[in-house]
Design a protein around this motif. Structure first.
Motif, PDB file in Angstrom:
ATOM      1  N   GLY A 182       0.809  -1.213   0.000  1.00 28.49           N
ATOM      2  CA  GLY A 182       0.000   0.000   0.000  1.00 28.49           C
ATOM      3  C   GLY A 182       0.839   1.257   0.000  1.00 28.49           C
ATOM      4  O   GLY A 182       0.509   2.242  -0.685  1.00 28.49           O
ATOM      5  N   MET A 183       1.956   1.259   0.718  1.00 28.50           N
ATOM      6  CA  MET A 183       2.751   2.493   0.811  1.00 28.50           C
ATOM      7  C   MET A 183       3.517   2.768  -0.485  1.00 28.50           C
ATOM      8  O   MET A 183       3.656   3.922  -0.891  1.00 28.50           O
ATOM      9  CB  MET A 183       3.706   2.428   2.008  1.00 28.50           C
ATOM     10  CG  MET A 183       4.941   1.596   1.815  1.00 28.50           C
ATOM     11  SD  MET A 183       5.972   1.576   3.308  1.00 28.50           S
ATOM     12  CE  MET A 183       7.451   0.765   2.657  1.00 28.50           C
ATOM     13  N   VAL A 184       4.007   1.737  -1.170  1.00 27.88           N
ATOM     14  CA  VAL A 184       4.754   1.975  -2.407  1.00 27.88           C
ATOM     15  C   VAL A 184       3.823   2.346  -3.559  1.00 27.88           C
ATOM     16  O   VAL A 184       4.258   2.929  -4.555  1.00 27.88           O
ATOM     17  CB  VAL A 184       5.604   0.746  -2.801  1.00 27.88           C
ATOM     18  CG1 VAL A 184       6.574   0.390  -1.693  1.00 27.88           C
ATOM     19  CG2 VAL A 184       4.739  -0.445  -3.165  1.00 27.88           C
ATOM     20  N   SER A 185       2.529   2.029  -3.418  1.00 35.81           N
ATOM     21  CA  SER A 185       1.559   2.398  -4.455  1.00 35.81           C
ATOM     22  C   SER A 185       0.743   3.631  -4.070  1.00 35.81           C
ATOM     23  O   SER A 185      -0.191   3.995  -4.786  1.00 35.81           O
ATOM     24  CB  SER A 185       0.620   1.218  -4.740  1.00 35.81           C
ATOM     25  OG  SER A 185      -0.013   0.781  -3.560  1.00 35.81           O
ATOM     26  N   GLY A 186       1.081   4.267  -2.949  1.00 32.83           N
ATOM     27  CA  GLY A 186       0.447   5.520  -2.562  1.00 32.83           C
ATOM     28  C   GLY A 186      -0.892   5.374  -1.867  1.00 32.83           C
ATOM     29  O   GLY A 186      -1.588   6.372  -1.672  1.00 32.83           O
ATOM     30  N   LEU A 187      -1.273   4.168  -1.467  1.00 28.74           N
ATOM     31  CA  LEU A 187      -2.567   3.977  -0.818  1.00 28.74           C
ATOM     32  C   LEU A 187      -2.533   4.347   0.662  1.00 28.74           C
ATOM     33  O   LEU A 187      -3.537   4.788   1.217  1.00 28.74           O
ATOM     34  CB  LEU A 187      -3.020   2.522  -0.969  1.00 28.74           C
ATOM     35  CG  LEU A 187      -3.267   2.039  -2.402  1.00 28.74           C
ATOM     36  CD1 LEU A 187      -3.634   0.564  -2.405  1.00 28.74           C
ATOM     37  CD2 LEU A 187      -4.370   2.861  -3.059  1.00 28.74           C
ATOM     38  N   VAL A 188      -1.394   4.137   1.308  1.00 26.49           N
ATOM     39  CA  VAL A 188      -1.227   4.469   2.726  1.00 26.49           C
ATOM     40  C   VAL A 188       0.111   5.185   2.894  1.00 26.49           C
ATOM     41  O   VAL A 188       0.997   5.101   2.029  1.00 26.49           O
ATOM     42  CB  VAL A 188      -1.262   3.194   3.609  1.00 26.49           C
ATOM     43  CG1 VAL A 188      -2.627   2.522   3.543  1.00 26.49           C
ATOM     44  CG2 VAL A 188      -0.168   2.223   3.186  1.00 26.49           C
TER      45      VAL A 188
END
Length: 416
Positions: free
Chosen positions: A368-374
């Motif tokens: 999620g963090m590397v795809s900008g979700l979190v």
């Protein structure tokens, strides 16, 4: 004639002795086969595939590394040591593991304290956090990664011991259990927060909540905890919107900058949002089938570590990324199945549940963090990201889960 009879008796004795040993050999093989009949080879297979994916991706990602090291070779060494660590777990049954659990927990706490008080020559700051020991010739040792496994073991130990002596239906006893779990979790969480490692502390919070929610505690207490969590998050969001500087008393500048970069990575693309911006560009450029192995061209800092998933998405596209996500789903699914199968032994059950929570949160948060979700929290993608402490600790936990799958439990009056 007497000599002939003696000869026949001798041959018979020799044959019968060989036959006896053959029967013993067959019995040992049968027992071994029966023992490993219930061993979860599917989980081992999925883990093996994940290790291959990790080594292949790290080999490609290390061309971007800021360090003059061969991370591909070192990761294979960590996997080998991790497999040995997992195999060592098989030498012990869970009664022995339960006995030594408080000692492992204590060692983990001592290591966390040691990181805080050690001079920077031994425990330097990296990316704003003081979480590592420098080990000459080996690299670094991150105690918080091992503490995650020790905490899982300790929470399972506490819950199991509590229910051996107490009645589950008493609310007062449920509150006592809740306080025991909170006390055991709070110590490492606070120590890791003092290291400025918010990501690892958040992982431990999730592990603790998973054990609490599945511990059989009265639903009224669970509901109160949920309201407390939701209320706390709502208050933090309101403070961030109206006066973010107040959060500096709780979080450091480094964590707040990560939130700003998450909200608008392209506005901060030349500064604090650079890594996330590059990650989004890499993932998007991979499209369906990717650019091909070793053909990634979007520079990403720490690509071999926390941002390893971006290399997968860029070089192998949506298909490759989906394959990795599916592997994590299957691994979590198999561990959950082992947990349900081991529910007659609370100590084993809560260890498995803790590992399910660990892998679920790590994979969700990292991808999620590397795809900008979190927001970016700096936690690795387990058994994919480079890192000796993370790999060996994860394999120790996996070894405990596989140890639980080794045996079939027999139930009185059961037809199974």
């Amino acid at each position: 004639m007497d000599y002939f009879v003696y000869f026949l008796i001798k041959k018979w004795y020799s044959f019968s002795r060989i036959h006896k040993f053959q029967n013993i050999y067959k019995m040992v093989i049968a027992l071994s086969t029966q023992k490993y009949k219930y061993f979860d080879f599917s989980l081992v297979f999925f883990l093996f595939l994940l290790m291959i994916c990790s080594c292949v991706t790290i080999f490609s990602a290390q061309k971007y590394a800021q360090y003059d090291e061969n991370f591909f070779v070192k990761q294979m060494i960590w996997f080998s040591l991790g497999i040995v660590a997992a195999m060592v777990v098989f030498l012990f049954d869970f009664e022995q593991i339960s006995t030594v659990t408080p000692y492992f927990y204590g060692v983990g706490i001592m290591l966390l304290i040691g990181v805080l008080i050690a001079p920077e020559s031994i425990a330097p700051y990296r990316n704003g956090a003081k979480s590592w020991f420098i080990v000459p010739g080996l690299g670094s040792l991150q105690p918080s990664e091992y503490m995650k496994i020790f905490l899982i073991m300790m929470l399972a130990y506490i819950t199991n011991k509590h229910f051996e002596k107490q009645d589950r239906d008493q609310i007062k006893q449920d509150l006592v259990l809740l306080l025991k779990i909170a006390a055991a979790s709070l110590v490492p969480i606070v120590l890791i927060l003092l290291q400025n490692d918010f990501g690892s502390s958040l992982v431990m919070v999730v592990i603790t909540l998973a054990v609490i929610f599945l511990s059989g505690i009265n639903w009224r207490i669970i509901l109160a905890i949920l309201f407390l969590i939701i209320g706390t998050i709502a208050v933090l969001v309101m403070i961030f919107i109206h006066n973010a500087d107040l959060l500096l008393n709780i979080f450091g500048t480094y964590q707040l900058n990560r939130i700003y970069s998450w909200l608008d990575p392209f506005e901060h693309g030349e500064g604090i949002g650079y890594q996330l911006k590059q990650s989004l560009l890499a993932i998007g450029s991979g499209m369906i089938d990717g650019k091909g192995f070793h053909n990634s061209d979007v520079y990403i800092p720490e690509a071999h570590s926390d941002f390893i998933f971006t290399i997968v998405a860029e070089e192998f596209g949506f298909l490759g990324a989906s394959f990795v996500v599916s592997l994590y789903f299957l691994i979590i699914y198999r561990m959950l199945g082992i947990a349900l199968y081991a529910r007659s032994s609370l100590f084993e059950f809560y260890i498995c549940i803790g590992m399910v929570a660990l892998f679920t949160f790590h994979s969700f948060q990292n991808i999620g963090m590397v795809s900008g979700l979190v927001p970016i929290t700096g936690i690795p993608l387990l058994l994919m990201s480079y890192g000796g402490s993370s790999v060996i600790a994860s394999m120790l936990g996996i070894g405990l889960v596989l140890n639980s799958s080794l045996k079939k439990r027999e139930y009185m009056f059961s037809n199974d």
